[in-house]
Enzyme design. Sequence first.
Site, PDB file in Angstrom:
ATOM      1  NE  ARG A  38      -1.311   2.652   2.814  1.00 47.26           N
ATOM      2  CZ  ARG A  38      -0.958   3.829   3.311  1.00 47.26           C
ATOM      3  NH1 ARG A  38      -0.941   4.911   2.529  1.00 47.26           N
ATOM      4  NH2 ARG A  38      -0.569   3.952   4.570  1.00 47.26           N
ATOM      5  CG  HIS A 230       4.965   4.642   8.923  1.00 46.50           C
ATOM      6  ND1 HIS A 230       4.199   3.679   8.299  1.00 46.50           N
ATOM      7  CD2 HIS A 230       5.369   5.482   7.941  1.00 46.50           C
ATOM      8  CE1 HIS A 230       4.133   3.936   7.003  1.00 46.50           C
ATOM      9  NE2 HIS A 230       4.849   5.027   6.759  1.00 46.50           N
ATOM     10  CB  CYS A 263       4.863  11.160   0.819  1.00 49.55           C
ATOM     11  SG  CYS A 263       3.335  12.021   1.266  1.00 49.55           S
TER      12      CYS A 263
END
Length: 348
Positions: A38, A230, A263
């Site tokens: 993901r 994370h 990102c």
Amino acid sequence: MNKILNKSLKISSIRKFSTFNFNNSLPKKVKIVEVGPRDGLQNEPKFLPTSTKISLIERLVNSGLSAVEATAFVSPKKIPQMADSFEVLSSIKKIENISYPVLAPNMVGLEKAIAAGAKEVSVLAACTNTFSQRNNGWTINEALAKAKEVTQAATKQNIIVRGYISCSLGCPYEGNINPNKPTEIAEELLSYGCYEVAISDTIGVGTPGTTSAVLEPLLKKIDSKFIAVHFHDTFGQALSNILVALQYGICVVDSSIAGLGGCPYAAGASGNVATEDVVYMLQGLGIDTGINLNNLIEVGNFISATLGRNNSSKVAVALTAKRARAEAAASTNLQSTQNCAFSSVVSK
């Protein structure tokens, strides 16, 4: 001579003392949450066939991972790589006691995730309004309201919920973060019913110092069993930051196979810390992960080759090269032995 000897003894005693305390402060077991399918793939320019995504997830599980983030139920216009989320989640061969969390940031996403058979979903909130608005069009408070709605609706259907706190250590638009902000948001998400919250360095700017600055106030208010970390590895600090988190008693770490990721809303942010590198470090510390590193490396090499990119895991690159050299040497030795045997037969 005595000065040198005394200095040597002093260094030796410091090393012995620090090693003793260091090892005692670490957890015995760490859960790795694999986010490659993901968070890793969402920023890749090459769209992967659904069958390849399914194969990736199943291979990751077969390497020993107990939690693999499968996909995201988000707008395909914004994140094209996740356009086949229903097909991916509904087609995975599920294994008992393995979790396949999916991102469902709003009620539309949750409804689609439920239809696909989701048993765990994740929600999002960010530490700055600018990032939150660029990422999903919501202010922090609006994102929290969405997270609350999703969490409470999911919980009623026995679906567990995990929370992500983006930009916990830095924002691409607003810069430094108030170290108390992640605590404030984490308390909110947990109060909604999230079972765990991941403190996320979305753009990989964190250092051991800033990591400690965030975790120190956080863990005074929230038990470490509710916290995960994370880290992206933009500045090469991710492993160091994870080590700091471990010393604070955190036992859940997110990572991405082959260092996939980035990102979409933070230019320059590199991938998540590579799962192979995290596992190698943890094994070196004597911490159990339940993961077969050799199998994991094969999975990383598989997806890297499929994407036509280099494997970003330093451990995978080094151990793959080492294995190739060993195989080449073995082949050379075999050929030499065969030549010698042939020469012996000829001479007779």
